[in-house]
Write a protein that holds these residues in place. Structure first.
Motif, PDB file in Angstrom:
ATOM      1  N   HIS A   1       0.753  -1.241   0.045  1.00 39.80           N
ATOM      2  CA  HIS A   1      -0.092   0.147  -0.091  1.00 39.80           C
ATOM      3  C   HIS A   1       0.754   1.143  -0.171  1.00 39.80           C
ATOM      4  O   HIS A   1       0.670   2.305  -0.798  1.00 39.80           O
ATOM      5  CB  HIS A   1      -1.021   0.090   1.186  1.00 39.80           C
ATOM      6  N   GLY A   2       1.934   1.214   0.802  1.00 38.94           N
ATOM      7  CA  GLY A   2       2.666   2.446   0.885  1.00 38.94           C
ATOM      8  C   GLY A   2       2.848   3.467   2.265  1.00 38.94           C
ATOM      9  O   GLY A   2       3.612   4.052   2.391  1.00 38.94           O
ATOM     10  N   ASP A   3       1.946   3.050   3.079  1.00 43.12           N
ATOM     11  CA  ASP A   3       1.706   3.897   4.183  1.00 43.12           C
ATOM     12  C   ASP A   3       2.875   3.591   5.355  1.00 43.12           C
ATOM     13  O   ASP A   3       3.256   4.514   5.915  1.00 43.12           O
ATOM     14  CB  ASP A   3       0.503   3.560   5.078  1.00 43.12           C
TER      15      ASP A   3
ATOM     16  N   ILE B   1       5.380  14.154  -1.740  1.00 42.37           N
ATOM     17  CA  ILE B   1       5.021  12.973  -2.696  1.00 42.37           C
ATOM     18  C   ILE B   1       6.485  12.761  -3.392  1.00 42.37           C
ATOM     19  O   ILE B   1       6.837  11.570  -3.594  1.00 42.37           O
ATOM     20  CB  ILE B   1       4.239  13.683  -4.009  1.00 42.37           C
ATOM     21  N   ASN B   2       7.415  13.654  -3.859  1.00 40.70           N
ATOM     22  CA  ASN B   2       8.574  13.291  -4.453  1.00 40.70           C
ATOM     23  C   ASN B   2       9.485  12.647  -3.540  1.00 40.70           C
ATOM     24  O   ASN B   2      10.030  11.553  -4.135  1.00 40.70           O
ATOM     25  CB  ASN B   2       9.320  14.534  -4.829  1.00 40.70           C
ATOM     26  N   ASN B   3       9.475  12.859  -2.306  1.00 38.72           N
ATOM     27  CA  ASN B   3      10.270  12.160  -1.290  1.00 38.72           C
ATOM     28  C   ASN B   3       9.832  10.686  -1.104  1.00 38.72           C
ATOM     29  O   ASN B   3      10.582   9.976  -1.159  1.00 38.72           O
ATOM     30  CB  ASN B   3      10.617  12.653  -0.023  1.00 38.72           C
TER      31      ASN B   3
ATOM     32  N   VAL C   1      11.987   7.441  -1.767  1.00 33.98           N
ATOM     33  CA  VAL C   1      12.385   6.359  -0.791  1.00 33.98           C
ATOM     34  C   VAL C   1      11.841   4.912  -1.439  1.00 33.98           C
ATOM     35  O   VAL C   1      12.677   4.102  -1.329  1.00 33.98           O
ATOM     36  CB  VAL C   1      11.631   6.752   0.358  1.00 33.98           C
ATOM     37  N   ILE C   2      10.718   5.012  -2.107  1.00 36.54           N
ATOM     38  CA  ILE C   2      10.105   3.821  -2.352  1.00 36.54           C
ATOM     39  C   ILE C   2      10.834   3.072  -3.671  1.00 36.54           C
ATOM     40  O   ILE C   2      11.339   1.758  -3.581  1.00 36.54           O
ATOM     41  CB  ILE C   2       8.637   3.729  -2.756  1.00 36.54           C
ATOM     42  N   THR C   3      11.136   3.776  -4.556  1.00 39.78           N
ATOM     43  CA  THR C   3      11.995   3.472  -5.596  1.00 39.78           C
ATOM     44  C   THR C   3      13.484   3.013  -5.376  1.00 39.78           C
ATOM     45  O   THR C   3      13.888   1.989  -5.880  1.00 39.78           O
ATOM     46  CB  THR C   3      12.055   4.332  -6.853  1.00 39.78           C
ATOM     47  N   ASP C   4      13.974   3.884  -4.714  1.00 36.05           N
ATOM     48  CA  ASP C   4      15.300   3.456  -3.891  1.00 36.05           C
ATOM     49  C   ASP C   4      15.406   1.930  -3.234  1.00 36.05           C
ATOM     50  O   ASP C   4      16.254   1.192  -3.603  1.00 36.05           O
ATOM     51  CB  ASP C   4      16.001   4.271  -3.169  1.00 36.05           C
TER      52      ASP C   4
ATOM     53  N   THR D   1      14.169   1.143 -11.966  1.00 32.02           N
ATOM     54  CA  THR D   1      13.054   0.268 -11.538  1.00 32.02           C
ATOM     55  C   THR D   1      11.722   1.056 -12.020  1.00 32.02           C
ATOM     56  O   THR D   1      11.787   2.211 -12.488  1.00 32.02           O
ATOM     57  CB  THR D   1      12.772  -0.032 -10.196  1.00 32.02           C
ATOM     58  N   MET D   2      10.317   0.402 -12.529  1.00 32.14           N
ATOM     59  CA  MET D   2       9.483   1.072 -12.820  1.00 32.14           C
ATOM     60  C   MET D   2       8.499   1.390 -11.639  1.00 32.14           C
ATOM     61  O   MET D   2       8.249   0.518 -10.828  1.00 32.14           O
ATOM     62  CB  MET D   2       8.385   0.388 -13.824  1.00 32.14           C
ATOM     63  N   TYR D   3       8.065   2.670 -11.315  1.00 32.98           N
ATOM     64  CA  TYR D   3       7.191   3.088 -10.291  1.00 32.98           C
ATOM     65  C   TYR D   3       5.752   3.178 -10.825  1.00 32.98           C
ATOM     66  O   TYR D   3       5.542   3.806 -11.791  1.00 32.98           O
ATOM     67  CB  TYR D   3       7.649   4.410  -9.524  1.00 32.98           C
ATOM     68  N   LEU D   4       5.009   2.576 -10.091  1.00 35.53           N
ATOM     69  CA  LEU D   4       3.415   2.567 -10.529  1.00 35.53           C
ATOM     70  C   LEU D   4       2.727   2.888  -9.183  1.00 35.53           C
ATOM     71  O   LEU D   4       2.747   2.187  -8.151  1.00 35.53           O
ATOM     72  CB  LEU D   4       3.041   0.965 -11.171  1.00 35.53           C
ATOM     73  N   ASN D   5       1.615   3.619  -9.453  1.00 39.18           N
ATOM     74  CA  ASN D   5       0.797   4.325  -8.069  1.00 39.18           C
ATOM     75  C   ASN D   5      -0.626   3.952  -8.906  1.00 39.18           C
ATOM     76  O   ASN D   5      -0.792   4.562  -9.780  1.00 39.18           O
ATOM     77  CB  ASN D   5       1.084   5.314  -7.913  1.00 39.18           C
ATOM     78  N   SER D   6      -1.482   3.234  -8.367  1.00 43.79           N
ATOM     79  CA  SER D   6      -3.023   2.738  -8.716  1.00 43.79           C
ATOM     80  C   SER D   6      -3.655   4.085  -8.500  1.00 43.79           C
ATOM     81  O   SER D   6      -4.806   4.083  -9.343  1.00 43.79           O
ATOM     82  CB  SER D   6      -3.296   1.750  -8.149  1.00 43.79           C
TER      83      SER D   6
END
Length: 281
Positions: free
Chosen positions: A118-120, A179-181, A185-188, A218-223
């Motif tokens: 989820h990302g939280d 949002i940028n951070n 962080v997630i993609t790193d 990597t590919m970042y995807l957000n639904s």
């Protein structure tokens, strides 16, 4: 009979069933237009934080029934827990029929490894001040209600819809920086762990892009969400795409014929009782 689109994997998140901001009718229209092999519910599907016995309309129940029908018909349904439905985390690892509840998911699709969550867990405001995040959730709900009224008036005047929340997010430097951070962080972390793509939700910002650092790509995807953006992720023919309810062509599917006239008590019964005819398939 209309032909439903076949999709290998569908990812939806941040539906927030049980809140005034949820657009359940539009989501039901979308779900009735597809025939997925796997449905990934990537958190905040039911908003337990803001749940109220006074508000859980028929259209919200229909979405739950549709998901249950998918599972009964052989669709693999994976419910990834989020922060607004974090109470479900105590059931993580549970599988009932074709429905499983997890905190994260790793999939191998056509030789590429994907990381779904989820990302939280990457949101410091959630981790350090949950009460403040909940308060913000109520404010966001009020903003969405106000925006809905404004858009109703704009539609009557023949003008384009307007998103107050997007305007605020794009104009507040702190929100843009967050949002940028969050994405960085997630993609790193995804690159460090060798994932070809990472799929999340949480921030209500649909996106698909290649991210890189000095260690790899990597590919970042957000639904996205079904509160203001009306978006989902679809995987078919070895490709990902962002589905947008307002922009993509969609056949006029509506609620299934067998549920459109059902009363709320009958919908609840249909959700909680397994259809014997489906079990024998």
């Amino acid at each position: 009979m209309k032909t439903k689109r076949k999709v290998e994997v569908v990812v939806i998140s941040d539906v927030h069933l049980g809140t005034y901001g949820c657009n359940a009718k539009q989501l039901l229209t979308y779900l009735n237009s597809i025939n997925p092999k796997k449905l990934v519910l990537n958190g905040d599907i039911v908003d337990i934080w803001q749940f109220s016995k006074r508000y859980f309309p028929k259209s919200h129940l229909k979405v739950i029934k549709k998901i249950m029908d998918f599972a009964a018909d052989g669709v693999e349904v994976v419910y990834i827990t989020g922060n607004h439905d974090e109470m479900l985390r105590k059931f993580s690892g549970t599988t009932i029929g074709n429905i499983s509840i997890v905190d994260k998911l790793v999939l191998d699709l056509d030789g590429k490894k994907g990381w779904f969550f989820h990302g939280d867990v990457f949101d410091i405001s959630i981790q350090n001040a949950k009460w403040l995040a909940k308060l913000g959730g109520y404010g966001y709900d009020v903003l969405i209600l106000l925006n809905r009224l404004i858009n109703w008036m704009l539609t009557k005047l023949g003008k384009e819809r307007y998103s107050l929340s997007k305007k605020i997010k794009n104009s507040v430097k702190g929100a843009v920086k967050f949002i940028n951070n969050y994405e960085t962080v997630i993609t790193d972390v995804a690159i460090d762990n060798g994932y070809d793509y990472v799929v999340c939700g949480h921030i209500h910002q649909p996106k698909m892009e290649i991210r890189e650092n000095k260690y790899g790509t990597t590919m970042y995807l957000n639904s996205g969400d079904w509160v203001e953006n009306f978006t989902a992720l679809e995987y078919q023919f070895k490709r990902w795409k962002i589905y947008n309810y307002h922009n993509d062509k969609l056949s006029p599917f509506f609620a299934d014929e067998d549920v459109k006239d059902m009363e709320i008590k009958d919908l609840i019964a249909a959700i909680t009782i397994v259809d014997k005819s489906r079990k024998t398939k």
